[in-house]
Design an enzyme around this catalytic site. Structure first.
Site, PDB file in Angstrom:
ATOM      1  N   LYS A  59       0.887  -1.254  -0.029  1.00 64.14           N
ATOM      2  CA  LYS A  59      -0.094  -0.114   0.059  1.00 64.14           C
ATOM      3  C   LYS A  59       0.638   1.183   0.057  1.00 64.14           C
ATOM      4  O   LYS A  59       0.443   2.252  -0.496  1.00 64.14           O
ATOM      5  CB  LYS A  59      -1.138   0.106   1.029  1.00 64.14           C
ATOM      6  CG  LYS A  59      -0.214  -0.032   2.377  1.00 64.14           C
ATOM      7  CD  LYS A  59      -0.857   0.415   3.619  1.00 64.14           C
ATOM      8  CE  LYS A  59      -0.188   0.362   4.714  1.00 64.14           C
ATOM      9  NZ  LYS A  59      -0.704   1.030   6.092  1.00 64.14           N
ATOM     10  N   THR A  60       2.006   1.120   0.639  1.00 62.51           N
ATOM     11  CA  THR A  60       2.872   2.341   0.649  1.00 62.51           C
ATOM     12  C   THR A  60       3.267   2.577  -0.889  1.00 62.51           C
ATOM     13  O   THR A  60       3.312   3.922  -1.212  1.00 62.51           O
ATOM     14  CB  THR A  60       4.015   2.370   1.632  1.00 62.51           C
ATOM     15  OG1 THR A  60       3.469   1.957   2.781  1.00 62.51           O
ATOM     16  CG2 THR A  60       4.861   3.318   1.622  1.00 62.51           C
ATOM     17  N   ASP A 247      -3.773   7.684   5.186  1.00 60.84           N
ATOM     18  CA  ASP A 247      -3.309   6.237   5.496  1.00 60.84           C
ATOM     19  C   ASP A 247      -3.932   5.497   6.603  1.00 60.84           C
ATOM     20  O   ASP A 247      -4.152   6.567   7.639  1.00 60.84           O
ATOM     21  CB  ASP A 247      -1.644   6.059   5.462  1.00 60.84           C
ATOM     22  CG  ASP A 247      -1.173   4.666   5.338  1.00 60.84           C
ATOM     23  OD1 ASP A 247      -2.003   3.788   5.025  1.00 60.84           O
ATOM     24  OD2 ASP A 247       0.039   4.546   5.263  1.00 60.84           O
TER      25      ASP A 247
END
Length: 828
Positions: A59-60, A247
DNA sequence: CGGTGAAAGTTTTTT
DNA sequence: ACTTTCACCG
């Protein structure tokens, strides 16, 4: 040549790059190597996007590529991006990665935590809400000190109020965006308890306001109030940030959710017109109706990793995202690029026991990998010894210490681990825990800086009033406070006017002297005239110079150095370390102010202090471990009462959240996972019997290779390996009534064993014993006896002075490293 | 006012 | 078990 306007670039206009490196080539570069789901998450454009990202699903990478692609394709200027991360470290990392992708400095992007972003906004807009722009940020300890005083003054403790209780209640309310007045309106005035709480809340709010201070929860809530009360101020930010990315969305609370809503709200045509009239550029930003449309919102999260409910995190923020933002696009990332299949299977099996969740299964294309290693120690020290031994095995096999982490549920568990690690000469670092800035001497030194930066902060002033001792006692303190109250003076002004108080000459002199020192330090911080006009900090003294001045003139450092308390030596060193840190800060942040320094210190998170370059094993709580990954992970203390923790049992959703915590821990491991527990654990000095965690049974038996299973550890002589998940007979196999049967039954079993087993049966347990061996010298070939490991032969000696390490092959306990200075050994 | 000893509370996780 | 806070006396 195309010219594109960056509305917030000071230079105004910028030349767009030539077409060769233009949108198309770039889009390929930014999506190459991504799987189809990741690619979609990078390329989707629309008002709202939810990326459901399982652990280790990249995801980063998706977030950084998404930001880079927005900028690279000229869809957004860096200054139009606001990305919210969970820690400052994650923010710094994300900024670096975006810049690496763009091959260009992407300055102007806001990438920060909720708290940092809010502080930045609040300092800028402080005047609008009647706050000094140098407001202090109070941490939990500050908050507790104030509540303690209020409760004492109101005699509220007789009604059962405690500082901790009031603190958590106030925090909960603020996270729900309920301030004193809102609370007062709904309060039941017939309930004396509630009336008293209201009074505590009132006074607390007033004191913070008087001191121009905000607590952690205020940072978010006040920003929301600011935006709601001043639509024009809100419009500046709504106009500026066109793309909001959040996030760890599963761990946002209601206040943060509201903030996101405020920031993504469209700007009303009437306000757009006002902005235009004030010279704020709106041209080309409006839609047909004259409004500026709401910013696009991207959130990334995983409801299985929601572990901050105790801090007000509301899992519904993510589970109901599609309802909140109709038409939102949802992208699912399930392929894992971090862990082996065995680790993922264990994680999947555990989390599947949480009902009421969307089914999601992590998978990898990289193979099963090694089995999970399990170990049951007799005591916490025994368990710690297992961890230390296995770390050495890994290290000898070429795994760097920095690639290994040890996790635990509570900070108290570090004690046994540290005792054994020190004795074993294992390089380690505790992340978080009792933080540097929480030490009393550091808080004292910081209070001097705060008192200079924010003269209204009475808490800081009172803290330093008699630190170091200068003969100003509680009576004098009260006299100063009431003198100030009677004459409408702040505490600081009262100090300056101490001459007129009629106190003894010695005390008066001490107060006046301190007031002068603070005034002089404040004078050092004033920039020169031209700088003030230009809004810069030119001419102001550096933070390190101010601190050096304060430490010198207050005598704080000298007092510590001259003290005969041996601990004060360490304290003096800590204060010197702080001074060194301010020097680093000055060097790394030229032109930064004292307030900038104080803000940074207030908002450091445990995970921020991680030093990637250090060659040490990292020890941290499961909460701190979120978002990190290691080659090898040790999950310790997997026991009932610890994980799930005792305190969670009564809370609704507690056991499920504890399971997610376990899940988070498991999924941090790339290649090797170790699960360990102890049969007994010391608490409050008393040794209590511990039981294996219910979550252990949820992992399929064939995934764990037990070096010593709970069954084996129950009886000292009985080495009969009993499979962990073996059925014990009919009627035991039902849901929840797994391998260990009911809890009571197990308690019985253990207590019987305990009373039947004399102490001698626990003979092989490892203790935390250390001793001072003075300058004992050992060399290869020597035979030694160790309290816990018996006899052995020294194979090699390395290191210098107090750090000399003996590498010993024990006759029965195997190979170990020992710190000679303190290991419980004798030469034979 | 400051130092000494007893007593109490501590351990869930954190920005 | 260990630290922090309170009570009393010099």
């Amino acid at each position: 040549m195309t010219l594109i306007l960056d509305p917030d670039d000071p230079a105004g206009w910028r030349e767009a790059p030539a077409a060769a490196s233009g949108p198309h080539a770039a889009s390929d570069r930014l999506t190459d190597g991504l799987n189809p789901q990741q690619r979609e998450a990078v390329e989707y454009r629309g008002p709202a996007l939810l990326i459901v990202a399982g652990a280790g699903s990249g995801k980063t990478r998706v977030l950084t590529h998404r930001i880079a692609s927005l900028i690279d394709r000229r869809e957004a200027w860096p200054s139009q991006i606001l990305a919210i991360t969970f820690t400052n470290k994650a923010a710094a990392e994300m900024r670096e990665r975006v810049q690496a992708l763009l091959g260009d400095s992407a300055s102007g992007m806001w990438i920060s935590t909720f708290h940092s972003a809010c502080v930045r906004i609040l300092r800028r807009e402080a005047e609008a809400i009647g706050l000094s722009s140098t407001f202090t940020i109070y941490d939990s300890a500050d908050t507790r000190t104030i509540l303690k005083r209020i409760i004492k003054e109101l005699d509220a403790d007789t009604m059962g109020f405690t500082p901790a209780g009031a603190q958590s209640k106030i925090s909960k309310l603020k996270n729900e965006l309920s301030d004193v007045e809102t609370y007062a309106r709904n309060a039941n005035t017939n309930d004396p308890h509630e009336v008293m709480f209201l009074e505590i809340f009132r006074q607390y709010t007033r004191r913070l306001r008087d001191a121009s201070a905000l607590d952690f929860d205020d940072l978010i809530a006040e920003t929301v109030y600011l935006f709601r009360a001043f639509p024009k101020v809100a419009a500046l930010y709504q106009r500026r940030f066109r793309h909001l990315l959040v996030d760890e969305y599963q761990d946002t609370n209601h206040a943060q959710y509201a903030l996101i809503h405020e920031l993504t709200r469209p700007v009303d045509p009437m306000i757009v017109a006002e902005l235009d009239a004030h010279g704020v550029l709106v041209q080309g930003m409006t839609d047909a109706s004259g409004a500026i449309p709401g910013a696009s919102l991207t959130v990334v999260g995983d409801s299985d990793q929601s572990i901050y409910a105790f801090r007000g995190a509301d899992i519904r923020n993510i589970s109901e995202f599609e309802r909140d933002f109709p038409g939102a696009k949802v992208v699912l990332l399930e392929q894992n690029y971090r862990s082996t299949q065995n680790i993922l299977s264990a994680a999947n099996a555990v989390i599947s026991h949480n009902f009421d969740r969307k089914d999601k299964k992590l998978w990898t294309a990289d193979g099963d990998g090694e089995k999970i290693t399990g170990y049951t120690g007799y005591t916490a020290h025994d368990e710690a010894q297992f961890v230390a031994d296995e770390i050495e095995v890994l290290h000898r096999a070429g795994v760097a210490y920095r690639d290994i982490a040890v996790f635990y549920r509570t900070n108290a568990q570090t004690r046994a681990l540290e005792e054994i690690f020190v004795r074993s000469a294992l390089p380690y670092r505790v992340v978080g825990g009792t933080k540097f800035y929480e030490r009393a001497e550091i808080k004292d030194a910081m209070a001097y800086l705060i008192a200079v930066a924010n003269p209204l902060d009475e808490l800081a002033l009172r803290r330093i009033l008699n630190t170091p001792k200068r003969g100003i006692g509680p009576a004098t303190e009260t006299a100063l406070a009431s003198f100030g109250e009677q004459n409408a003076l702040t505490f600081r002004q009262a100090m300056r006017a101490a001459d007129g108080l009629g106190l003894g000459p010695k005390v008066t002199g001490a107060i006046t002297k301190l007031a002068n020192v603070l005034d002089e330090a404040a004078a050092m911080l004033v920039p020169n005239a031209e700088a003030i006009a230009a809004g810069t900090n030119e001419g102001a003294a550096k933070v390190s110079d101010v601190l050096a001045f304060l430490l010198d003139r207050s005598g704080l450092l000298e007092t510590l150095r001259n003290s005969r308390d041996p601990q004060d030596e360490t304290r003096a060193e800590n204060v010197e370390e702080l001074l060194a840190q301010t020097k680093d800060f000055d060097r790394e942040n030229p032109g930064a102010t004292l307030v900038d320094f104080l803000t940074q210190v207030s908002l450091v998170a445990a995970a921020d202090e991680l030093d990637d370059a250090s060659g040490t094993v990292s020890l941290m709580t499961l909460h701190t471990a979120k978002g990190l990954e290691y080659h090898a992970v040790f999950l310790t203390g997997i026991e009932e009462g610890l994980l799930p923790h005792q305190m969670s049992a009564t809370e609704p959703g507690g056991p499920a959240e504890e399971r997610r915590l376990f899940y988070v821990g498991i999924t941090r491991a790339r290649k090797r996972l170790y699960l360990s527990l102890a049969m007994s654990r010391a608490q409050f000095g008393e040794v209590a019997v511990a039981m294996p965690s219910r979550y252990l049974q949820e992992i399929p038996e064939d995934l764990i290779d037990w070096k010593q299973s709970p069954g084996m550890a129950t009886s000292r002589g009985g080495t009969q390996p009993r499979a962990l998940n073996a059925r014990r007979g009919p009627g035991q196999g039902g849901a929840g009534g797994g391998a260990w049967g009911t809890r009571d039954r197990d308690l019985d079993r253990f207590s019987v064993m305990k009373s039947a087993a004399p102490k001698a049966e626990w003979a092989n347990k490892v203790t935390g014993t250390v001793r001072d061996n003075g300058d004992l010298t050992l060399e290869a070939g020597d035979r030694i006896r160790h309290t816990d490991f018996g006899e052995g032969r020294v194979m090699q000696v390395t290191g210098e002075g107090t750090k000399r390490i003996a590498h010993v092959a024990f006759d029965t306990a195997g190979q170990k490293k020992l710190l000679i200075k303190i290991a419980p050994i004798e030469k034979l």
